[in-house]
Design a protein around this motif. Structure first.
Motif, mmCIF file in Angstrom:
data_model
loop_
_atom_site.group_PDB
_atom_site.id
_atom_site.type_symbol
_atom_site.label_atom_id
_atom_site.label_comp_id
_atom_site.label_asym_id
_atom_site.label_seq_id
_atom_site.Cartn_x
_atom_site.Cartn_y
_atom_site.Cartn_z
ATOM 1 N N TYR A 255 0.831 -1.209 0.000
ATOM 2 C CA TYR A 255 0.000 0.000 0.000
ATOM 3 C C TYR A 255 0.865 1.259 0.000
ATOM 4 O O TYR A 255 1.754 1.421 0.841
ATOM 5 C CB TYR A 255 -0.899 -0.017 1.235
ATOM 6 C CG TYR A 255 -1.784 1.189 1.409
ATOM 7 C CD1 TYR A 255 -2.685 1.572 0.418
ATOM 8 C CD2 TYR A 255 -1.750 1.948 2.592
ATOM 9 C CE1 TYR A 255 -3.513 2.667 0.588
ATOM 10 C CE2 TYR A 255 -2.581 3.036 2.773
ATOM 11 C CZ TYR A 255 -3.458 3.396 1.766
ATOM 12 O OH TYR A 255 -4.274 4.491 1.943
ATOM 13 N N PHE A 256 0.597 2.147 -0.961
ATOM 14 C CA PHE A 256 1.296 3.432 -1.079
ATOM 15 C C PHE A 256 0.311 4.551 -0.726
ATOM 16 O O PHE A 256 -0.805 4.588 -1.241
ATOM 17 C CB PHE A 256 1.798 3.643 -2.504
ATOM 18 C CG PHE A 256 2.907 2.717 -2.923
ATOM 19 C CD1 PHE A 256 4.199 3.197 -3.095
ATOM 20 C CD2 PHE A 256 2.665 1.372 -3.160
ATOM 21 C CE1 PHE A 256 5.227 2.346 -3.506
ATOM 22 C CE2 PHE A 256 3.684 0.514 -3.558
ATOM 23 C CZ PHE A 256 4.969 1.003 -3.731
ATOM 24 N N PHE B 18 11.891 3.455 8.952
ATOM 25 C CA PHE B 18 11.434 2.077 8.797
ATOM 26 C C PHE B 18 11.016 1.514 10.157
ATOM 27 O O PHE B 18 11.770 1.577 11.127
ATOM 28 C CB PHE B 18 12.535 1.206 8.194
ATOM 29 C CG PHE B 18 12.181 -0.249 8.106
ATOM 30 C CD1 PHE B 18 11.191 -0.684 7.245
ATOM 31 C CD2 PHE B 18 12.827 -1.187 8.900
ATOM 32 C CE1 PHE B 18 10.850 -2.029 7.164
ATOM 33 C CE2 PHE B 18 12.508 -2.529 8.822
ATOM 34 C CZ PHE B 18 11.518 -2.947 7.957
ATOM 35 N N ILE B 19 9.800 0.968 10.217
ATOM 36 C CA ILE B 19 9.265 0.382 11.449
ATOM 37 C C ILE B 19 8.623 -0.958 11.104
ATOM 38 O O ILE B 19 8.015 -1.114 10.039
ATOM 39 C CB ILE B 19 8.198 1.305 12.094
ATOM 40 C CG1 ILE B 19 8.789 2.668 12.423
ATOM 41 C CG2 ILE B 19 7.628 0.673 13.362
ATOM 42 C CD1 ILE B 19 7.769 3.676 12.914
ATOM 43 N N SER B 20 8.733 -1.918 11.990
ATOM 44 C CA SER B 20 8.064 -3.204 11.783
ATOM 45 C C SER B 20 7.304 -3.605 13.040
ATOM 46 O O SER B 20 7.513 -3.050 14.129
ATOM 47 C CB SER B 20 9.060 -4.289 11.375
ATOM 48 O OG SER B 20 10.155 -4.326 12.249
ATOM 49 N N LEU B 21 6.429 -4.566 12.888
ATOM 50 C CA LEU B 21 5.493 -4.933 13.958
ATOM 51 C C LEU B 21 5.201 -6.422 13.877
ATOM 52 O O LEU B 21 5.108 -6.990 12.780
ATOM 53 C CB LEU B 21 4.213 -4.110 13.801
ATOM 54 C CG LEU B 21 2.991 -4.384 14.664
ATOM 55 C CD1 LEU B 21 2.157 -3.101 14.791
ATOM 56 C CD2 LEU B 21 2.101 -5.489 14.098
ATOM 57 N N LEU C 46 7.276 1.914 5.905
ATOM 58 C CA LEU C 46 8.377 2.743 5.439
ATOM 59 C C LEU C 46 7.821 4.077 4.972
ATOM 60 O O LEU C 46 6.782 4.140 4.319
ATOM 61 C CB LEU C 46 9.075 2.023 4.275
ATOM 62 C CG LEU C 46 10.221 2.714 3.558
ATOM 63 C CD1 LEU C 46 11.417 2.849 4.479
ATOM 64 C CD2 LEU C 46 10.602 1.917 2.304
ATOM 65 N N LYS C 47 8.502 5.153 5.323
ATOM 66 C CA LYS C 47 8.139 6.445 4.732
ATOM 67 C C LYS C 47 9.361 7.015 4.030
ATOM 68 O O LYS C 47 10.506 6.744 4.409
ATOM 69 C CB LYS C 47 7.591 7.407 5.779
ATOM 70 C CG LYS C 47 8.574 7.930 6.789
ATOM 71 C CD LYS C 47 7.894 8.960 7.693
ATOM 72 C CE LYS C 47 8.899 9.542 8.694
ATOM 73 N NZ LYS C 47 8.278 10.555 9.565
ATOM 74 N N HIS C 48 9.075 7.807 2.980
ATOM 75 C CA HIS C 48 10.161 8.266 2.107
ATOM 76 C C HIS C 48 9.810 9.660 1.579
ATOM 77 O O HIS C 48 8.642 9.939 1.270
ATOM 78 C CB HIS C 48 10.312 7.289 0.931
ATOM 79 C CG HIS C 48 11.463 7.570 0.042
ATOM 80 N ND1 HIS C 48 12.754 7.226 0.364
ATOM 81 C CD2 HIS C 48 11.533 8.179 -1.180
ATOM 82 C CE1 HIS C 48 13.570 7.585 -0.610
ATOM 83 N NE2 HIS C 48 12.852 8.165 -1.549
ATOM 84 N N PRO C 49 10.783 10.558 1.470
ATOM 85 C CA PRO C 49 10.502 11.891 0.918
ATOM 86 C C PRO C 49 9.846 11.809 -0.464
ATOM 87 O O PRO C 49 10.223 10.982 -1.292
ATOM 88 C CB PRO C 49 11.897 12.526 0.838
ATOM 89 C CG PRO C 49 12.691 11.829 1.892
ATOM 90 C CD PRO C 49 12.189 10.411 1.887
ATOM 91 N N GLU D 117 4.067 7.072 2.270
ATOM 92 C CA GLU D 117 4.129 5.965 3.217
ATOM 93 C C GLU D 117 3.839 4.659 2.480
ATOM 94 O O GLU D 117 2.959 4.606 1.614
ATOM 95 C CB GLU D 117 3.096 6.147 4.329
ATOM 96 C CG GLU D 117 3.292 7.415 5.137
ATOM 97 C CD GLU D 117 2.167 7.632 6.124
ATOM 98 O OE1 GLU D 117 2.361 7.407 7.321
ATOM 99 O OE2 GLU D 117 1.073 8.034 5.668
ATOM 100 N N VAL D 118 4.562 3.628 2.838
ATOM 101 C CA VAL D 118 4.395 2.334 2.195
ATOM 102 C C VAL D 118 4.243 1.280 3.287
ATOM 103 O O VAL D 118 5.032 1.238 4.237
ATOM 104 C CB VAL D 118 5.600 1.980 1.291
ATOM 105 C CG1 VAL D 118 5.301 0.731 0.473
ATOM 106 C CG2 VAL D 118 5.953 3.144 0.387
#
Length: 372
Positions: free
Chosen positions: A162-163, A362-365, A185-188, A173-174
């Motif tokens: 998902y973008f 970057f974050i994971s769960l 993940l988020k990216h400029p 955000e992805v």
């Protein structure tokens, strides 16, 4: 139709075309690659109904006459890749046979009926337009594909990634999740505001493209389709339709407890313990958190059990016990770059958030099991 072409160039392009074609397609024409020869270029087209590819070849070719043929992709690749000479000639003998030849080799191959091939329009006029950086795509492929739902049911939104560029200003955000573990993940980002769900297969295809290119990916989006252009390759694909689950609340919550743990120590402990559980489809790791250590526990009725202490830092909470899927936790650990992992949670039944100290974007769960 007649042309000559460099063998190594053609092998590279055919290999990519065959990545699109499904091995077990029920539509004969879609097992083929459509080759269109124009006055100054050769176009290769392959498709699986969901994703289509167009490759234009302008160099290292010599065109004698125009035309088009449809030929089985795997057959053509297997023959061309085994030819030892560099210059290959294609010559249409009649409407059903193409002759492939070099100075020493000749093969007559049966053709598929090109009129049965679907009409594919690689047109993006009026679509939303933005750029996806090649490093960003590679990061998505590396860090997010392991938490995507692995299923043949491509209508399920969790089989995609998902973008979302609408929620945060100047960021995209992805997210990927199978509902048991998740990567974010988020990216400029400076393009148009949009949201879409891209299939896992499309991410894999894009990652293949960027290995051969120094350029970023020009991207075009409408309601149902997305088109990617990079150098001589165009990819047209359907986006996955549906509502992706919101994760905003999870990351906005305040965590009651946190600690730091050495990545290598945890990774090696799980790798040792999981040996006992190789026969288990869902190998369970028991994780006991104490003031200065965690205890990893693996148990199997047939094989036995093992226990291991690992030092932790900065934990001031109560003793807590979690049950986690060991393979899912390994998926997340592999994608973290820092030597230490930050663990955050609210209580013994809440999701556990893992943070990479070297990559704050970057974050994971992982979601604990309630019991075993």
């Amino acid at each position: 139709m007649k042309f000559t072409i460099d063998k190594n160039l053609l092998v590279k392009k055919l290999k990519f075309c065959n990545e699109i074609i499904l091995d077990l397609t029920t539509i004969p024409s879609l097992s083929g690659i459509l080759i269109i020869v124009e006055e100054n270029k050769i176009i290769l087209i392959s498709s699986n109904q969901t994703t289509s590819c167009k490759i234009e070849i302008n160099n290292n070719i010599n065109i004698f006459s125009t035309g088009k043929i449809l030929i089985k992709g795997s057959l053509l690749f297997n023959i061309i890749s085994k030819i030892s000479e560099n210059k290959i000639t294609f010559n249409l003998i009649d409407n059903s046979i193409v002759r492939i030849s070099t100075d020493k080799f000749t093969s007559d191959l049966n053709l598929l009926e090109d009129f049965t091939y679907p009409m594919i329009k690689f047109n993006h006029i009026g679509w939303k337009e933005f750029i996806l950086e090649k490093e960003f795509i590679n990061k998505i492929y590396t860090k997010l594909t392991s938490t995507t739902l692995q299923s043949f049911d491509q209508s399920n939104v969790l089989t995609g990634i998902y973008f979302n560029s609408e929620r945060l200003e100047n960021f995209i955000e992805v997210t990927s999740t199978d509902s048991f573990h998740l990567s974010y993940l988020k990216h400029p980002y400076k393009g148009e505001k949009t949201t879409f769900i891209l299939s896992l297969n499309d991410i894999k295809i894009l990652n293949l493209i960027i290995q051969e290119s120094k350029n970023n990916i020009n991207t075009y989006l409408n309601k149902n389709e997305i088109l990617f252009q990079i150098e001589d390759i165009t990819i047209l694909s359907r986006v996955i339709d549906g509502q992706y689950p919101s994760i905003t609340k999870i990351f906005n919550e305040k965590y009651n407890y946190s600690f730091l743990l050495n990545k290598k120590a945890l990774f090696e402990s799980i790798n040792r313990g999981i040996v006992l559980l190789n026969s288990d489809k869902k190998p369970i790791l028991q994780l006991n958190i104490e003031k200065e250590k965690i205890i990893t526990t693996f148990k199997n009725i047939e094989s036995g059990s093992c226990y291991e202490d690992i030092e932790i830092k900065n934990y001031n909470g109560p003793e807590i016990k979690f049950y986690l899927n060991a393979k899912y936790l390994l998926d997340l650990i592999k994608n973290i770059n820092s030597n230490e992992i930050e663990f955050n949670f609210i209580n013994a039944t809440s999701p556990i958030i893992l943070k990479d100290l070297k990559d704050q974007e970057f974050i994971s769960l992982i979601v604990p099991r309630k019991n075993i």
